[in-house]
Write an enzyme that holds these catalytic residues in place. Structure first.
Site, PDB file in Angstrom:
ATOM      1  CG  ASP A  25      -2.257   0.744   1.051  1.00  0.00           C
ATOM      2  OD1 ASP A  25      -2.248   1.509   0.008  1.00  0.00           O
ATOM      3  OD2 ASP A  25      -3.186   0.728   1.655  1.00  0.00           O
ATOM      4  CD  GLU A  84      -5.733   2.882   2.440  1.00  0.00           C
ATOM      5  OE1 GLU A  84      -5.416   3.169   1.293  1.00  0.00           O
ATOM      6  OE2 GLU A  84      -5.371   3.471   3.341  1.00  0.00           O
TER       7      GLU A  84
END
Length: 277
Positions: free
Chosen positions: A126, A148
């Protein structure tokens, strides 16, 4: 540790602007500003690509379940992942962190899954809005912080990719928009007041750009952006904010990332691991 870049930075800007098929003469000083801005933007995009490619090449192996992050840098990671899957016939399953990530996975013909079917991931990749020297992150500029963090927390290894602009000694040095905090809509006013009172600074409701009213997350919640005044003990602050009724999650990722890749201006990639205590 350094990885050399694959793609040249060279691009050229036009010396004029066309509006309604008419050529407008642009002053020389304005041309210089435009050229500099375009060059800087191109360099940042190339740096994102370098970091993404390095992370995918070093952490993705056959028969893995991969968490796919969100944001502009992750686009290059998915590009490279799809390229390797095609070329090397890899068996890869992807778990997205947002609607954007899900669309990227589908558009590239990758295998889509979720945490119901694959609750344990081999690696998650990420981006970040800012990374400090301890690998503490600010994330959530794109509004996807909760999913996330969930996906990153389910991964055996969490790897961050970013360009040189996101690299800081301390949080707040580069990223000036504050720490995103996802909140239940009805609680956004009392939460913003509590945060300002207890930790200083200001927490403002994030407003949308292409719609009237506030930004609404994939989870149908609001986002507060907390602009803090000074460095904090981020582990303690993260825990304390999450205990405020109505807070869903914070954009502080403390002690989660095990490696960060930074694409640099000179075409190299710098790698940072957490400090050894």
């Amino acid at each position: 540790m350094t990885f050399q870049g694959w793609v040249s930075f060279k691009k050229h800007a036009a010396g004029f602007v066309c509006v309604a098929s008419r050529r407008l003469v642009v002053p020389n000083n304005y041309k210089h500003v435009c050229l500099f801005s375009q060059s800087a933007a191109n360099m940042a995009e190339e740096a994102k690509k370098l970091a993404a490619y390095a992370a995918v090449d070093n952490h993705i192996q056959n028969n893995q379940v991969v968490g796919v992050g969100s944001g502009s840098t992750i686009v290059y990671a998915v590009d490279r992942l799809a390229e390797r899957v095609r070329q090397e016939k890899l068996n890869i399953v992807c778990v997205p962190t947002s609607f954007q990530a899900r669309q990227l996975i589908l558009q590239h013909g990758l295998t889509l899954s979720d945490l119901d079917r694959h609750p344990e991931l081999d690696v998650a990749i990420d981006g970040a809005d800012e990374v400090d020297e301890d690998l503490t992150l600010i994330k959530g500029g794109g509004g996807c912080l909760t999913q996330e963090k969930i996906v990153a927390g389910c991964a055996k290894h969490f790897v961050v990719i970013a360009d040189y602009r996101k690299d800081s000694i301390a949080l707040g040095q580069q990223w000036k928009k504050g720490v995103p905090i996802e909140v239940i809509p009805m609680a956004h006013v009392p939460i913003s007041r509590t945060i300002a009172k207890r930790f200083g600074g200001e927490a403002h409701l994030r407003m949308a750009v292409s719609k009237a009213g506030p930004v609404v997350t994939d989870n149908s919640n609001f986002i507060l952006d907390w602009k803090f005044e000074h460095a904090q003990n981020w582990k303690e602050v993260n825990t304390a904010i999450k205990m405020i009724p109505g807070v869903v999650e914070t954009g502080l990722f403390v002690g989660m990332a095990e490696r960060a890749y930074f694409g640099m201006e000179d075409g190299s990639v710098q790698v940072r691991d957490p400090p050894v205590n």
